[in-house]
Design an enzyme around this catalytic site. Structure first.
Site, short mmCIF file in Angstrom:
data_model
loop_
_atom_site.label_atom_id
_atom_site.label_comp_id
_atom_site.label_asym_id
_atom_site.label_seq_id
_atom_site.Cartn_x
_atom_site.Cartn_y
_atom_site.Cartn_z
N GLY A 227 -16.49 -9.30 1.99
CA GLY A 227 -15.31 -9.54 1.38
C GLY A 227 -14.45 -8.23 1.16
N GLY A 228 -14.88 -6.93 1.42
CA GLY A 228 -14.14 -5.64 1.67
C GLY A 228 -13.75 -5.19 0.44
N THR B 247 -11.81 -2.00 9.37
CA THR B 247 -12.66 -1.32 8.46
C THR B 247 -11.85 -0.86 7.13
OG1 THR B 247 -12.27 0.66 10.04
CG2 THR B 247 -14.41 -0.14 10.11
N GLU C 154 5.14 9.12 -12.21
CA GLU C 154 5.92 8.65 -11.02
C GLU C 154 6.99 9.66 -10.22
OE1 GLU C 154 5.62 6.06 -8.59
OE2 GLU C 154 6.93 7.12 -7.50
N GLY D 220 -1.44 5.47 -3.73
CA GLY D 220 -1.69 4.97 -2.26
C GLY D 220 -3.00 4.73 -1.66
N MET E 63 -0.51 -2.80 3.22
CA MET E 63 -1.81 -3.08 3.02
C MET E 63 -2.27 -4.16 2.08
SD MET E 63 -3.31 0.90 2.91
CE MET E 63 -3.34 2.06 4.36
N HIS F 277 -3.66 -10.71 2.46
CA HIS F 277 -3.37 -12.00 3.25
C HIS F 277 -2.77 -11.49 4.63
CE1 HIS F 277 -0.44 -10.92 0.07
NE2 HIS F 277 0.50 -11.19 0.90
N HIS G 199 11.42 -31.80 -12.45
CA HIS G 199 12.11 -31.26 -13.71
C HIS G 199 10.92 -31.79 -14.98
CE1 HIS G 199 14.70 -30.26 -16.83
NE2 HIS G 199 14.77 -31.52 -17.75
#
Ligand code: NAI
Length: 466
Positions: free
Chosen positions: A39-40, A144, A205, A272, A319, A322, A445
C-alpha cells in the site's frame, strides 16, 4: 531464484496496481516490498490514515460547532484520541491485507524485502530476517515512491517534536500549539486535524499564498476559510530554525527581513516530498538518478535501460496516488504489448480540508502565462439549496473554458464534497467536453452538483439560479 516476465519494485499505488494489471493480462509478475505491508505511503502513512483522522476530527468539530444550528445539543461532548488512532490503524490494516488478497486473485508473487539490482535482469532481495534471494525478470518497474523532505540543517526531524507527516498521524495527545512549516496539502490537512481537536495551529509559508500551485481564487478563499476556523498564517515567511527548548520547540522565522520567534510544543515540517531511489543499485545497471532523486523516462516510461521502467513519485508529475496507479496500469499494458496511456490533463488534485478543495486541468494563472483566451463561470455554494440544507455554504465552483471552442480547460472547486464533485469535470475533460455539454446535462435537484451545472451555464453568462 525465479524468473518472471516483470517485477515491480515497490508495493505502493503504482506498484500494486501495476502488478495486479500485469497479472490480469497473463504476465508472470512479482512485487518486491520491504515495508512489511503493501500500500506504500498512501495506505500506510498518507492518504488513508490522514482521511481517517480528518473524518474523526470533522465529526467532533461538527458536533461542537455546527450541530446546534440543526437543533442538536450535546450536554457533554468529549473525544478520545487513543480511539481515533485505533480506528485509523484498523482501517489501514484492513486495506493493506485487502491488497494481499488482490495479489492472490491476480497471481502476483509478493516478495518481502529490499530489492537491489545486480544487473539489468537480476534483483537481489534482502528479507527482514537477513536472508538473501535473487530473482530474474525480463522487465522491471521502479515504483519506490517518495519520502518527506527534511530541512536537515535548520529543522532536523527528531521523530517526536519536530516531525514529518508520518508522526503527525500518531500524536498521542493534542498539541497545545502546533507550528506547521508549509501551507501545502499536508500542512493544511494535518493542521486541520489538530486544529479541530483544540490545538492552536500556526502555519509558516515561504510563498505569498496558501496552497501555492492552486488557482489564485481558490488559494485566497482557502486561507480566508481556514482563518475563520482559527488557523494562523504567516505568509512570505521563511523558517530559519526549529530547535528543542525546554519541554517544547523554539521556532524562528524571517519575514521582510524581520525575525520572529514562536514557542510551541510540536513542529510539523511539510515542505514537500522527494523521490526515493536510495539503495536500488542503479549504478549496477547504469541508470543515473537526477539531483532531486527523480528518474528520467521516455513516453513509454522506459529509463535509459529499456527493460527497466519507472512510474509514480519517482518520475516527474504530481506526487499523487491516483496519478501513480494510472501510470502503474499504463506501464503494465505497455509491457504486455498493449497501448497504455495516461491523460495528464485530466488528473484531479484534492485537498481534504473542510471545505474541500479540488481541481483539474489548468488554472487561470497558467492560461494567462500560455496566452490562451478563456471564459470563466463561477458560482458560489451559497446560491445552492442543498448546500443550505447541509449548512455548508462556503466556497464556489469555477469552470474555465476555451474562449473560442468552449472546450473545458480547467475546473476549480472549493466547497462541500469537492473531492466527489470534481469527478464530473474529470470525465468531461476526458471526453473533451464543452462547458455547454455540462450546462445542457440534467443534474438532480436538489444536489451540490447543480452548482457545477450553474457554473457551466455561467461560462456563457446565462446562469439561471444566480
Ligand atoms: P507541498 O508541495 O504541497 O507544500 C509545501 C509547501 O511548503 C509549499 O507551499 C512551499 O512553498 C512551502 N515551503 C517550502 N519550504 C519552506 C520553508 N523553508 N519555509 C516555509 N515554507 C516552505 O508539499 P506537502 O504538503 O509536504 O505534500 C507533499 C506531497 O504529498 C505533495 O506533492 C502532495 O501532492 C502529496 N500529498 C497529496 C495529498 C492529497 O492529494 N490530498 C495529501 C498529502 C500529500
Amino acid at each position: 531464484m525465479a524468473a518472471f516476465d516483470v517485477i515491480f519494485i515497490g508495493g505502493g499505488p503504482a506498484g500494486y496496481t501495476g502488478a495486479n494489471r500485469a497479472g490480469q493480462l497473463g504476465l508472470s509478475v512479482a512485487c518486491v516490498e520491504f515495508r512489511g505491508t503493501l500500500g506504500g505511503t498512501c495506505l500506510n502513512v498518507g492518504c488513508i490514515p490522514s482521511k481517517a483522522l480528518l473524518q474523526s476530527s470533522e465529526n467532533f468539530y461538527h458536533a461542537k460547532h455546527k450541530a446546534a444550528e440543526h437543533g442538536i445539543k450535546f450536554t457533554k461532548l468529549e473525544f478520545d484520541v487513543a480511539q481515533m488512532l485505533k480506528r485509523k490503524e484498523g482501517i489501514v490494516s484492513g486495506l493493506t491485507k485487502g491488497i494481499e488478497g488482490l495479489f492472490k486473485k491476480n497471481k502476483v508473487t509478493y516478495i518481502k524485502g529490499k530489492g537491489t539490482f545486480v544487473n539489468a535482469n537480476t534483483v537481489k532481495v534482502v528479507a527482514m530476517d537477513g536472508s538473501i534471494e535473487e530473482h530474474t525478470a525480463k522487465s522491471f518497474v521502479l515504483c519506490t515512491g517518495s519520502i518527506p523532505v527534511e530541512l536537515r540543517s535548520i529543522a532536523p526531524f527528531d521523530g517526536k517534536d519536530i516531525v514529518s507527516s508520518t508522526e503527525s498521524l500518531c500524536f498521542e495527545k493534542v498539541p497545545d500549539h502546533l507550528v506547521v512549516i508549509g501551507a501545502g496539502v499536508i500542512g493544511l490537512e494535518m493542521g486541520s486535524v489538530w486544529l479541530r481537536l483544540g490545538s492552536k495551529v500556526t502555519v509558516i509559508e515561504a510563498m505569498d499564498r496558501a496552497l501555492p500551485p492552486m488557482d489564485g481564487a481558490v488559494s485566497a478563499e482557502m486561507k480566508k476559510i481556514m482563518e475563520k476556523q482559527g488557523m494562523l498564517f504567516h505568509l512570505n515567511t521563511k523558517l530559519t530554525k526549529a530547535e528543542k527548548s525546554g519541554k517544547g520547540v523554539k521556532v524562528t522565522a524571517e519575514k521582510d527581513g524581520q525575525a520572529m520567534t514562536i514557542d510551541c510544543d510540536k513542529v510539523l515540517v511539510a515542505v514537500g516530498r522527494r523521490a526515493y531511489t536510495d539503495g536500488l543499485g542503479l549504478e549496477n545497471v547504469g541508470i543515473a538518478a537526477r539531483r532531486d532523486g527523480k528518474l528520467d523516462v521516455n513516453k513509454h516510461y522506459q529509463t535509459s535501460v529499456p527493460n527497466i521502467y519507472a512510474v509514480g513519485d519517482v518520475i516527474d508529475g504530481p506526487m499523487l496516488a491516483h496519478k501513480a496507479d494510472e501510470e502503474g496500469v499504463a506501464v503494465a499494458e505497455l509491457i504486455a504489448g498493449k497501448s497504455g496511456h495516461v491523460n495528464y490533463m485530466a488528473i484531479p488534485n484534492v485537498v481534504y480540508t473542510w471545505p474541500e478543495v479540488a481541481s483539474v486541468g489548468l488554472t487561470e494563472e497558467e492560461l494567462k502565462a500560455k496566452g490562451i483566451e478563456y471564459k470563466v463561470g463561477k458560482i458560489p455554494f451559497m446560491a445552492n439549496g442543498r448546500a443550505r440544507a447541509f449548512g455548508e455554504t462556503d466556497g464556489f465552483v469555477k469552470i474555465i473554458a476555451d474562449a473560442k471552442t468552449d472546450r473545458i480547460l480547467g475546473g476549480h472547486i472549493i466547497g462541500p464534497n469537492a473531492s466527489e464533485l470534481i469527478a464530473e469535470l474529470v470525465i468531461a475533460m476526458e471526453f473533451s467536453a464543452s462547458a455547454e455539454d455540462i450546462a445542457r446535462s440534467s443534474h438532480a435537484h436538489p444536489t451540490l452538483a447543480e452548482v457545477m451545472k450553474e457554473a457551466a451555464l455561467a461560462v456563457d453568462k446565462r446562469a439561471l439560479n444566480f
